[in-house]
Design a protein around this motif. Sequence first.
Motif, PDB file in Angstrom:
ATOM      1  N   ASP A 119      -7.335  -5.451   3.750  1.00  0.00           N
ATOM      2  CA  ASP A 119      -8.731  -5.111   3.476  1.00  0.00           C
ATOM      3  C   ASP A 119      -9.495  -6.163   2.683  1.00  0.00           C
ATOM      4  O   ASP A 119     -10.684  -6.400   2.951  1.00  0.00           O
ATOM      5  CB  ASP A 119      -8.799  -3.790   2.694  1.00  0.00           C
ATOM      6  CG  ASP A 119      -8.362  -2.602   3.513  1.00  0.00           C
ATOM      7  OD1 ASP A 119      -8.451  -2.675   4.740  1.00  0.00           O
ATOM      8  OD2 ASP A 119      -7.922  -1.603   2.920  1.00  0.00           O
ATOM      9  N   TYR A 124     -17.206  -4.522  -0.434  1.00  0.00           N
ATOM     10  CA  TYR A 124     -16.296  -3.838   0.486  1.00  0.00           C
ATOM     11  C   TYR A 124     -15.131  -3.263  -0.310  1.00  0.00           C
ATOM     12  O   TYR A 124     -14.479  -3.979  -1.072  1.00  0.00           O
ATOM     13  CB  TYR A 124     -15.786  -4.809   1.551  1.00  0.00           C
ATOM     14  CG  TYR A 124     -14.883  -4.158   2.576  1.00  0.00           C
ATOM     15  CD1 TYR A 124     -15.284  -2.993   3.224  1.00  0.00           C
ATOM     16  CD2 TYR A 124     -13.644  -4.692   2.889  1.00  0.00           C
ATOM     17  CE1 TYR A 124     -14.471  -2.385   4.150  1.00  0.00           C
ATOM     18  CE2 TYR A 124     -12.819  -4.081   3.828  1.00  0.00           C
ATOM     19  CZ  TYR A 124     -13.244  -2.929   4.453  1.00  0.00           C
ATOM     20  OH  TYR A 124     -12.434  -2.320   5.371  1.00  0.00           O
ATOM     21  N   SER A 155     -12.370   0.769   9.429  1.00  0.00           N
ATOM     22  CA  SER A 155     -10.971   1.165   9.303  1.00  0.00           C
ATOM     23  C   SER A 155     -10.171   0.675  10.498  1.00  0.00           C
ATOM     24  O   SER A 155     -10.699   0.542  11.603  1.00  0.00           O
ATOM     25  CB  SER A 155     -10.860   2.693   9.196  1.00  0.00           C
ATOM     26  OG  SER A 155      -9.510   3.112   9.232  1.00  0.00           O
ATOM     27  N   ASN A 156      -8.879   0.427  10.256  1.00  0.00           N
ATOM     28  CA  ASN A 156      -7.982   0.096  11.363  1.00  0.00           C
ATOM     29  C   ASN A 156      -7.550   1.321  12.142  1.00  0.00           C
ATOM     30  O   ASN A 156      -6.955   1.198  13.212  1.00  0.00           O
ATOM     31  CB  ASN A 156      -6.735  -0.627  10.827  1.00  0.00           C
ATOM     32  CG  ASN A 156      -7.023  -2.065  10.449  1.00  0.00           C
ATOM     33  OD1 ASN A 156      -8.103  -2.588  10.715  1.00  0.00           O
ATOM     34  ND2 ASN A 156      -6.058  -2.715   9.820  1.00  0.00           N
ATOM     35  N   THR A 183     -15.464  -7.381  -3.591  1.00  0.00           N
ATOM     36  CA  THR A 183     -14.435  -6.447  -3.136  1.00  0.00           C
ATOM     37  C   THR A 183     -14.076  -5.460  -4.237  1.00  0.00           C
ATOM     38  O   THR A 183     -14.116  -5.780  -5.427  1.00  0.00           O
ATOM     39  CB  THR A 183     -13.156  -7.185  -2.703  1.00  0.00           C
ATOM     40  OG1 THR A 183     -12.692  -8.008  -3.774  1.00  0.00           O
ATOM     41  CG2 THR A 183     -13.419  -8.039  -1.471  1.00  0.00           C
ATOM     42  N   ASP A 185       0.832  -1.198   0.000  1.00  0.00           N
ATOM     43  CA  ASP A 185       0.000   0.000   0.000  1.00  0.00           C
ATOM     44  C   ASP A 185       0.868   1.250   0.000  1.00  0.00           C
ATOM     45  O   ASP A 185       2.096   1.193   0.006  1.00  0.00           O
ATOM     46  CB  ASP A 185      -0.952   0.000   1.199  1.00  0.00           C
ATOM     47  CG  ASP A 185      -0.209  -0.143   2.526  1.00  0.00           C
ATOM     48  OD1 ASP A 185       0.970   0.243   2.598  1.00  0.00           O
ATOM     49  OD2 ASP A 185      -0.811  -0.645   3.491  1.00  0.00           O
ATOM     50  N   ASN A 221      -5.823  -1.640   0.650  1.00  0.00           N
ATOM     51  CA  ASN A 221      -4.754  -2.542   1.056  1.00  0.00           C
ATOM     52  C   ASN A 221      -5.220  -3.979   0.806  1.00  0.00           C
ATOM     53  O   ASN A 221      -6.132  -4.459   1.466  1.00  0.00           O
ATOM     54  CB  ASN A 221      -4.408  -2.333   2.536  1.00  0.00           C
ATOM     55  CG  ASN A 221      -3.220  -3.159   2.982  1.00  0.00           C
ATOM     56  OD1 ASN A 221      -3.127  -4.346   2.725  1.00  0.00           O
ATOM     57  ND2 ASN A 221      -2.288  -2.524   3.680  1.00  0.00           N
ATOM     58  N   GLY A 266     -11.476  -1.129  -0.386  1.00  0.00           N
ATOM     59  CA  GLY A 266     -10.311  -0.751   0.405  1.00  0.00           C
ATOM     60  C   GLY A 266      -9.106  -0.515  -0.480  1.00  0.00           C
ATOM     61  O   GLY A 266      -9.155  -0.725  -1.698  1.00  0.00           O
ATOM     62  N   LYS A 272      -8.207  -5.297  11.178  1.00  0.00           N
ATOM     63  CA  LYS A 272      -8.153  -6.137   9.984  1.00  0.00           C
ATOM     64  C   LYS A 272      -6.707  -6.566   9.724  1.00  0.00           C
ATOM     65  O   LYS A 272      -5.790  -5.797   9.994  1.00  0.00           O
ATOM     66  CB  LYS A 272      -8.686  -5.365   8.771  1.00  0.00           C
ATOM     67  CG  LYS A 272     -10.137  -4.952   8.848  1.00  0.00           C
ATOM     68  CD  LYS A 272     -10.484  -4.013   7.684  1.00  0.00           C
ATOM     69  CE  LYS A 272      -9.693  -2.720   7.781  1.00  0.00           C
ATOM     70  NZ  LYS A 272      -9.977  -1.779   6.689  1.00  0.00           N
TER      71      LYS A 272
END
Length: 410
Positions: A266, A258, A165-166, A278, A84, A262, A260, A197
């Motif tokens: 994610d 979903y 989110s983390n 995803t 990422d 990463n 994300g 996550k």
Amino acid sequence: MVEFLYYPEGLLFHSKFDKNFAVRGLVCEKEKGLLFKLDANNRIAKGSVFFARQRLTDEEMVKEFGSRHLSHDYVTRKLKKIPDLFTLAEACLLSDACQYFLENNIPFHPGAVTEDVNMAIRYVHKSETMHKEVMSNMDKYYHPTPYLADMLQQLRKKKKTFLMSNSSFEYINTGMTHLVGSNWLELFDVVVASSQKPNFFTGRTLFRKMTVDREGNSLRYKAKWDTVSKFKPGSAYIKGNVKDFLRFTGWQNSNILYIGDNLSADLVEPARINGWYTGAIIRELENEIKKQGTEEYQVLTIRLQLVEETMRRLQWAEWDRAEGDPEEIRMLPERNTVLLELESERTLIQSKMNNILSPNFGSVFTADNGAATNFASSVHEYVDLYTSRLENFKDYNDDYRFIPRRRGLP
């Protein structure tokens, strides 16, 4: 690293984040401190191996690894992925630190520097040093997203939305308030912070409800300790697990998309374990699409296609002339000479095309001879949709069906 690990102070002035140095999808050899690009079959891309800021020759690469191909065991044990945008800073710092030691004739072990850089990057995240810096300079680090609020409001008319989110809720709240306003919680049915996550998708950590109290001019964030048995509108939660998430919402795995940025944190687990659809945010798409559209790149593309077609036709002609007899074909050394010249031209053209996209590592998505990179292969395996920005979805109706082009064999 200078303050806690006693690295030379000169490194503070030598190291500066260069967003153009590395690309997402690289790997780092943890013991050797080497950065390079892998294709989908764990072959090292030619010309992609760097030690510090120095590119290794193909001969030096083979000396380091024995061959271009790395075993699955080697990849698993000794390589660290750069998946990422956050880890691009790690790649840049590692290269700068090694380059500083080389230029100043300071003895060092690349593996030790790799460990220290990794520890430093984890520290600025876990200590929230980076988050505090960002929150104190919002205009510097957050780019305006004028369409985001309207897009989310449009989605909410017919869909359910959630944010997971983390990052801490304080960080999320500060950022979202800056981007879309103080009522941003109303844009989501569920908000989960500090979700941990990918463990969120495999563990059983309990959900905790967040409260925000104002004390003077500051906000105080607190995690409640009572039982969470359902999600309440306008509230935020931390930690949790996917089983309770599905139970509280009543949503079905097959109906969830979903999105994300990463892959490993994610997207892999929800796609593989839960069967969620995803979507990946890949910012590098904008740069590559823009540069691939330039006249210089288009001319090189046509030249590459002509060279490859010439190579094919030359070999077909020899097969026709010799009526498919391999012995007859091997008796024509001039044909092999021409093919070698064409192969060299092909390699030169590909090098120029890669240099346009990224001077050091080329395309995020392709390796040698157009083969998919390890990163691109993972996107293909675990991602249903990908785009450069979330706001790009605003151009599609909420009932739009994304239908991929078929690329089946033969």
